[in-house]
Design a protein around this motif. Structure first.
Motif, short mmCIF file in Angstrom:
data_model
loop_
_atom_site.label_atom_id
_atom_site.label_comp_id
_atom_site.label_asym_id
_atom_site.label_seq_id
_atom_site.Cartn_x
_atom_site.Cartn_y
_atom_site.Cartn_z
N LYS A 54 0.85 -1.14 -0.26
CA LYS A 54 -0.09 -0.19 -0.23
C LYS A 54 0.64 1.34 -0.34
N ASN A 55 1.90 1.25 -0.29
CA ASN A 55 3.78 1.99 -0.19
C ASN A 55 3.16 3.20 1.18
N THR A 56 2.51 2.40 2.40
CA THR A 56 2.75 3.83 3.37
C THR A 56 2.71 2.98 5.07
N LEU A 57 3.00 3.88 5.06
CA LEU A 57 3.50 3.36 6.64
C LEU A 57 2.74 4.53 7.76
N TYR A 58 2.45 3.61 8.83
CA TYR A 58 1.81 3.72 9.86
C TYR A 58 2.41 4.27 11.53
N LEU A 59 2.46 4.55 11.96
CA LEU A 59 2.85 5.03 13.23
C LEU A 59 1.30 4.96 15.02
N GLN A 60 1.56 3.95 15.45
CA GLN A 60 0.03 3.54 15.97
C GLN A 60 0.49 4.11 17.54
N ILE A 61 -0.25 5.32 18.26
CA ILE A 61 0.35 5.90 19.08
C ILE A 61 -0.97 5.34 20.15
N HIS A 62 0.04 5.02 21.16
CA HIS A 62 -0.89 4.45 22.24
C HIS A 62 -0.73 5.13 24.22
N SER A 63 -1.62 5.92 24.92
CA SER A 63 -0.98 6.89 26.23
C SER A 63 -0.73 7.49 25.51
N LEU A 64 -1.06 8.24 25.08
CA LEU A 64 -1.08 9.79 24.45
C LEU A 64 -0.83 10.34 26.04
N LYS A 65 0.48 10.91 26.15
CA LYS A 65 0.37 12.70 26.93
C LYS A 65 0.89 13.94 26.47
N PRO A 66 1.25 14.65 26.93
CA PRO A 66 0.19 16.28 26.76
C PRO A 66 1.93 16.94 25.81
N GLU A 67 2.75 16.13 27.24
CA GLU A 67 4.13 15.65 26.01
C GLU A 67 4.48 15.54 24.75
N ASP A 68 3.13 14.76 24.44
CA ASP A 68 3.29 14.03 22.99
C ASP A 68 3.06 15.96 22.03
N THR A 69 2.26 16.63 22.28
CA THR A 69 1.84 17.81 21.64
C THR A 69 3.52 18.38 20.74
N ALA A 70 2.77 18.17 18.71
CA ALA A 70 4.00 17.80 18.02
C ALA A 70 3.33 17.94 16.92
N VAL A 71 3.81 18.04 15.53
CA VAL A 71 3.73 18.11 14.73
C VAL A 71 4.28 16.94 14.48
N TYR A 72 3.97 16.00 13.49
CA TYR A 72 4.52 14.90 13.18
C TYR A 72 4.51 14.91 11.53
N TYR A 73 5.51 14.18 11.50
CA TYR A 73 5.92 13.95 9.83
C TYR A 73 6.95 13.05 9.85
N CYS A 74 6.72 11.66 8.75
CA CYS A 74 7.25 11.54 8.08
C CYS A 74 8.17 11.02 7.11
N ALA A 75 9.31 10.45 7.14
CA ALA A 75 10.55 10.60 6.69
C ALA A 75 10.55 9.66 5.34
N ALA A 76 11.98 9.79 5.02
CA ALA A 76 12.50 8.43 4.56
C ALA A 76 13.81 8.69 3.78
N SER A 77 14.65 7.71 3.39
CA SER A 77 15.63 7.55 2.85
C SER A 77 16.47 6.38 2.23
N ASP A 78 16.91 6.80 1.21
CA ASP A 78 17.35 5.31 -0.13
C ASP A 78 18.60 5.64 0.70
#
Length: 125
Positions: free
Chosen positions: A76-100
């Motif tokens: 599916k050409n897709t990357l995932y991030l499953q997040i549990h037990s979120l904390k206020p300090e997890d607040t941020a802009v989340y970026y996916c990135a890749a490298s060859d």
């Protein structure tokens, strides 16, 4: 020209869960490493999780171990991030990135040449 497109961010209460997705459009998902970074206001961009091709395995920042799970679906050409037990300090802009690059360090954002536009995650207490 390909692009990485994140989705799945949002506003949740502490203790909640989210699943972030990153779809590669115009690329074949065959990167050496794919990762999720995050950046909170006034802070540097930090690596939170990464997955290497082949037998390279997965890596996590200490602050997210046991709560975040990175995975990918090459079909599916897709990357995932499953997040549990979120904390206020997890607040941020989340970026996916890749490298060859074979020597890319998963925690070093300067080693990554492909980036998504980011998705906001806000956790309230």
């Amino acid at each position: 020209q390909g692009q990485l497109v994140e989705s799945g961010g949002g506003s949740v209460q502490a203790g909640g869960s989210l699943r972030l997705s990153c779809e590669a459009s115009g690329y074949t998902w065959a990167f050496n490493v794919a990762a999720w970074f995050r950046q909170a206001p006034g802070k540097e961009r930090e690596g939170v999780a990464a997955i290497y091709s082949g037998l390279g395995g997965t890596h996590y920042a200490d602050s997210v171990k046991g709560r975040f799970t990175i995975s990918q679906n090459n079909a599916k050409n897709t990357l995932y991030l499953q997040i549990h037990s979120l904390k206020p300090e997890d607040t941020a802009v989340y970026y996916c990135a890749a490298s060859d690059w074979y020597a890319a360090k998963w925690f070093d954002h300067t080693d990554f040449e492909y980036w998504g536009q980011g998705t906001q995650v806000t956790v309230s207490s």
